[in-house]
Scaffold this active site. Structure first.
Site, PDB file in Angstrom:
ATOM      1  N   LYS A 131       0.990  -1.141   0.120  1.00 27.16           N
ATOM      2  CA  LYS A 131      -0.063   0.105  -0.004  1.00 27.16           C
ATOM      3  C   LYS A 131       1.008   1.224  -0.152  1.00 27.16           C
ATOM      4  O   LYS A 131       0.819   2.325  -0.713  1.00 27.16           O
ATOM      5  CB  LYS A 131      -0.898   0.128   1.072  1.00 27.16           C
ATOM      6  CG  LYS A 131      -1.653   1.272   1.564  1.00 27.16           C
ATOM      7  CD  LYS A 131      -2.749   1.609   0.611  1.00 27.16           C
ATOM      8  CE  LYS A 131      -3.292   3.050   0.574  1.00 27.16           C
ATOM      9  NZ  LYS A 131      -4.596   3.222   0.960  1.00 27.16           N
TER      10      LYS A 131
ATOM     11  N   ASN B 285       1.446   3.894  -3.239  1.00 29.12           N
ATOM     12  CA  ASN B 285       1.042   5.369  -3.122  1.00 29.12           C
ATOM     13  C   ASN B 285       2.182   6.512  -3.263  1.00 29.12           C
ATOM     14  O   ASN B 285       2.175   7.514  -3.963  1.00 29.12           O
ATOM     15  CB  ASN B 285       0.141   5.614  -1.556  1.00 29.12           C
ATOM     16  CG  ASN B 285      -1.167   5.405  -1.748  1.00 29.12           C
ATOM     17  OD1 ASN B 285      -1.590   4.983  -2.904  1.00 29.12           O
ATOM     18  ND2 ASN B 285      -2.165   5.739  -0.720  1.00 29.12           N
TER      19      ASN B 285
ATOM     20  N   LEU C 154       0.543  11.552 -14.804  1.00 30.96           N
ATOM     21  CA  LEU C 154       1.371  12.334 -15.255  1.00 30.96           C
ATOM     22  C   LEU C 154       0.867  13.784 -15.446  1.00 30.96           C
ATOM     23  O   LEU C 154       1.106  14.626 -16.449  1.00 30.96           O
ATOM     24  CB  LEU C 154       2.046  11.922 -16.452  1.00 30.96           C
ATOM     25  CG  LEU C 154       2.920  10.739 -16.387  1.00 30.96           C
ATOM     26  CD1 LEU C 154       3.524  10.157 -17.786  1.00 30.96           C
ATOM     27  CD2 LEU C 154       4.011  10.905 -15.535  1.00 30.96           C
TER      28      LEU C 154
ATOM     29  N   CYS D 257      -4.622  10.976   1.549  1.00 32.37           N
ATOM     30  CA  CYS D 257      -3.844   9.690   1.470  1.00 32.37           C
ATOM     31  C   CYS D 257      -2.291   9.967   1.028  1.00 32.37           C
ATOM     32  O   CYS D 257      -1.415   9.888   1.860  1.00 32.37           O
ATOM     33  CB  CYS D 257      -4.367   8.807   0.570  1.00 32.37           C
ATOM     34  SG  CYS D 257      -5.598   7.773   1.133  1.00 32.37           S
TER      35      CYS D 257
ATOM     36  N   ARG E 290      -9.159  17.940   2.483  1.00 26.88           N
ATOM     37  CA  ARG E 290      -7.939  17.655   3.478  1.00 26.88           C
ATOM     38  C   ARG E 290      -6.771  17.867   2.444  1.00 26.88           C
ATOM     39  O   ARG E 290      -6.763  17.330   1.055  1.00 26.88           O
ATOM     40  CB  ARG E 290      -7.970  16.183   3.765  1.00 26.88           C
ATOM     41  CG  ARG E 290      -8.903  16.209   5.020  1.00 26.88           C
ATOM     42  CD  ARG E 290      -9.096  14.777   5.324  1.00 26.88           C
ATOM     43  NE  ARG E 290     -10.007  13.915   4.700  1.00 26.88           N
ATOM     44  CZ  ARG E 290     -10.315  12.683   4.784  1.00 26.88           C
ATOM     45  NH1 ARG E 290      -9.585  12.064   5.781  1.00 26.88           N
ATOM     46  NH2 ARG E 290     -11.136  12.130   4.097  1.00 26.88           N
TER      47      ARG E 290
HETATM   48  C1  UDX Z   1      -5.289   8.020  -3.736  1.00 27.75           C
HETATM   49  C2  UDX Z   1      -4.942   6.730  -4.502  1.00 27.75           C
HETATM   50  O1  UDX Z   1      -5.296   7.002  -5.766  1.00 27.75           O
HETATM   51  C3  UDX Z   1      -5.876   5.746  -3.847  1.00 27.75           C
HETATM   52  O2  UDX Z   1      -5.364   4.480  -4.502  1.00 27.75           O
HETATM   53  C4  UDX Z   1      -5.498   5.668  -2.276  1.00 27.75           C
HETATM   54  O3  UDX Z   1      -6.064   4.460  -1.761  1.00 27.75           O
HETATM   55  C5  UDX Z   1      -5.822   6.834  -1.724  1.00 27.75           C
HETATM   56  O4  UDX Z   1      -5.245   7.858  -2.246  1.00 27.75           O
HETATM   57  P1  UDX Z   1      -7.337   9.966  -3.821  1.00 27.75           P
HETATM   58  O5  UDX Z   1      -6.460  10.695  -2.745  1.00 27.75           O
HETATM   59  O6  UDX Z   1      -8.960   9.737  -3.681  1.00 27.75           O
HETATM   60  O7  UDX Z   1      -6.745   8.399  -4.087  1.00 27.75           O
HETATM   61  O8  UDX Z   1      -6.965  10.771  -5.124  1.00 27.75           O
HETATM   62  P2  UDX Z   1      -6.104  10.528  -6.532  1.00 27.75           P
HETATM   63  O9  UDX Z   1      -7.370  10.784  -7.749  1.00 27.75           O
HETATM   64  O10 UDX Z   1      -5.398   9.264  -6.557  1.00 27.75           O
HETATM   65  O11 UDX Z   1      -5.287  11.720  -6.889  1.00 27.75           O
HETATM   66  C6  UDX Z   1      -4.601  12.203  -5.602  1.00 27.75           C
HETATM   67  C7  UDX Z   1      -3.749  13.610  -5.827  1.00 27.75           C
HETATM   68  O12 UDX Z   1      -2.962  13.753  -6.851  1.00 27.75           O
HETATM   69  C8  UDX Z   1      -4.932  14.796  -6.233  1.00 27.75           C
HETATM   70  O13 UDX Z   1      -4.699  15.945  -5.337  1.00 27.75           O
HETATM   71  C9  UDX Z   1      -4.773  15.016  -7.537  1.00 27.75           C
HETATM   72  O14 UDX Z   1      -4.977  16.469  -7.822  1.00 27.75           O
HETATM   73  C10 UDX Z   1      -3.230  14.891  -7.737  1.00 27.75           C
HETATM   74  N1  UDX Z   1      -2.834  14.279  -8.953  1.00 27.75           N
HETATM   75  C11 UDX Z   1      -3.174  13.266  -9.592  1.00 27.75           C
HETATM   76  C12 UDX Z   1      -1.985  15.039  -9.707  1.00 27.75           C
HETATM   77  O15 UDX Z   1      -1.545  16.321  -9.232  1.00 27.75           O
HETATM   78  N2  UDX Z   1      -1.523  14.692 -11.073  1.00 27.75           N
HETATM   79  C13 UDX Z   1      -2.029  13.488 -11.524  1.00 27.75           C
HETATM   80  O16 UDX Z   1      -1.575  13.322 -12.432  1.00 27.75           O
HETATM   81  C14 UDX Z   1      -2.800  12.822 -10.687  1.00 27.75           C
END
Ligand code: UDX
Length: 450
Positions: A205, A209, A251, A261, A328
């Site tokens: 996990k 992440n 990306l 997370c 958050r």
């Molecule tokens: C994430 C993980 O994807 C998930 O598997 C885990 O269990 C919990 O954390 P989540 O926090 O819901 O999920 O959001 P996610 O859609 O993964 O995006 C996380 C963050 O990264 C967001 O702030 C998003 O804006 C940012 N992000 C994502 C980017 O800046 N660029 C990207 O290309 C993708």
């Protein structure tokens, strides 16, 4: 049909409970928050998640899903107990396990029959063993149990879809029989099931992440270099993504990662490494690059409107990503704080996040829509890529603003089109010339040759 209890009906717990009920199991959701449980009994869903309300109502109506604050009631018939309580960051980024400990102690003192305890919360490597020790130490008389780690990989906004269509199910236990039984619960999801030991499952996990966070910081670093060299990071990412060894996801350059997370998990992993005398250099860089995104954005605003004292800045979007009301670790909060510190008046509009944001930053002035937000602004800053921002009437936005300045922290607009419309526009990692200067800005009314 199995009897499952889920402890903690926050984000992960409620989705887990509803989905297992939907798969035909009898599920009890337990939480120590009486208001939350009372609300759920009335059908009130405490979080914004597509499809969740309907799923909870339908399964509660079919008597497959119920809610309680009572451990004896919740454990009376349970065969599996999922722990899905929060693990907030404590000092130094260390995960705070007080809720996990409380759950383990309560399980120990109320269980009446053998159980499989499944840990869903993201917990430091080694916590599964510790949970077993806590339960053993608090049992009034020994009743057999096993601990299985089953980390969640749910994204907010698509959590039900992710639960029902996982890329994989990861399980870890010292008891292969218990892991096999938890595997059976997941068989209807038809995803590969990886069974390992407890610590390895917990590590999968964190490593997943941290890797995704590293991709985001990587592309953000590339975006900085693109600005200096006159390349377009969006096209660079597309070009990279076609390589199957790289792939197209995660990306997108912008304001960096937020949410419940990634920031917490990368920090916790770095802390675990440091505690064992290791130097997690890459993780440190990932976090530093991410923190710097907010500062760089403020720098861009300053380049365009000068001293921020007395200026009015509007934030387009507040939540850490679209399709959630979660605030958050939302970059918008840090950006708003920095703007306010520099003397700006900050306004904001978000389709669903304004109520939560107002409780965190009462000084934010909320607007009822984008056009009201733009009225009299010296700059608009895109913080969240909500769909409804993609096709605005930009001429109306332009007219409403005091200065037509847009800083697009999510690269949702095209720099050339924005210049054609008469905006002074800055994106992230695109729209810069070979000399590292922003592409020549077009004066209002002038049409740029494409
Ligand atoms: C994430 C993980 O994807 C998930 O598997 C885990 O269990 C919990 O954390 P989540 O926090 O819901 O999920 O959001 P996610 O859609 O993964 O995006 C996380 C963050 O990264 C967001 O702030 C998003 O804006 C940012 N992000 C994502 C980017 O800046 N660029 C990207 O290309 C993708």
């Amino acid at each position: 049909m199995k009897n499952i209890t889920v402890i903690g009906v926050g984000y992960v717990g409620l989705v887990t409970a509803a989905c297992f009920a939907d798969l035909g199991n009898r599920v009890v959701g337990l939480d120590i928050d009486e208001d939350r449980i009372a609300g759920l009994k009335r059908g009130e869903i405490p979080i914004y998640e597509s499809g969740l309300e309907e799923m909870v109502t339908r399964n509660a109506g079919a008597d497959r899903l119920s809610f309680t604050t009572s451990y004896p009631k919740a454990l009376r018939e349970a065969e599996f107990v999922f722990i899905a309580v929060g693990t907030p960051s404590g000092v130094d980024g260390e995960a705070d396990l007080k809720h996990v400990r409380a759950a383990a102690e309560s399980i120990a003192s109320t269980m009446v029959a053998p159980l499989i305890v499944v840990n869903k919360s993201t917990v430091p490597v080694g916590t599964g063993d510790w949970v077993a020790d806590v339960i053993r130490a608090h049992q009034p008389k020994p009743i057999p149990f096993s601990v299985v780690s089953c980390p969640e990989f749910l994204r907010e906004g698509s959590a039900i879809l992710d639960f029902m269509n996982p890329a994989r199910t990861v399980l870890g236990s010292l008891d292969p029989e218990a892991a096999e039984q938890v595997a059976q619960l997941h068989l209807p999801l038809r995803a590969p099931i990886i069974i390992s030991d407890l610590r390895t499952a917990e590590m999968i996990k964190y490593a997943s992440n941290a890797f995704l966070a590293a991709r985001i910081s990587f592309i953000n670093e590339i975006a900085n270099i693109c600005e200096a060299l006159g390349a377009d990071v969006k096209e660079v990412a597309t070009g990279m993504g076609y390589d199957p060894r790289i792939g197209p996801h995660f990306l997108e350059a912008g304001l960096g990662y937020g949410g419940s997370c990634f920031p917490k998990d990368v920090m916790a992993l770095a802390h675990m490494a440091a505690e064992k005398g290791r130097h997690p250099q890459l993780l440190q860089a990932v976090m530093l690059i991410n923190d710097d995104r907010r500062r760089l954005l403020i720098e861009k605003v300053g380049e365009l409107i000068g001293d921020l004292e007395g200026k009015v800045v509007g934030l387009l979007g507040l939540t850490y990503k679209p399709n959630t009301d979660d605030m958050r670790e939302a970059p918008s909060l840090e950006i708003a704080r920095r703007l306010v510190e520099n003397g700006a008046q900050v306004r904001a509009y978000d389709p669903v996040g304004m109520m939560r944001a107002a409780t965190i930053m009462p000084e934010l002035i909320m607007a009822e829509d984008v056009y009201a937000l733009a009225e009299g602004c010296d700059a608009l800053v895109v913080c969240t890529e909500w769909n409804e921002f993609m096709h605005l009437d930009m001429e109306r936005v332009h007219k409403a603003m005091r200065q037509p300045v847009i800083v697009d922290g999510r690269n949702i607009y095209d720099p050339v089109e924005m210049a054609r419309l008469g905006f002074h526009y800055r994106g992230i990692g695109r729209g810069y010339g070979p000399d590292g200067q922003p592409i020549e800005e077009v004066q209002p009314g002038e049409v740029r040759e494409q």
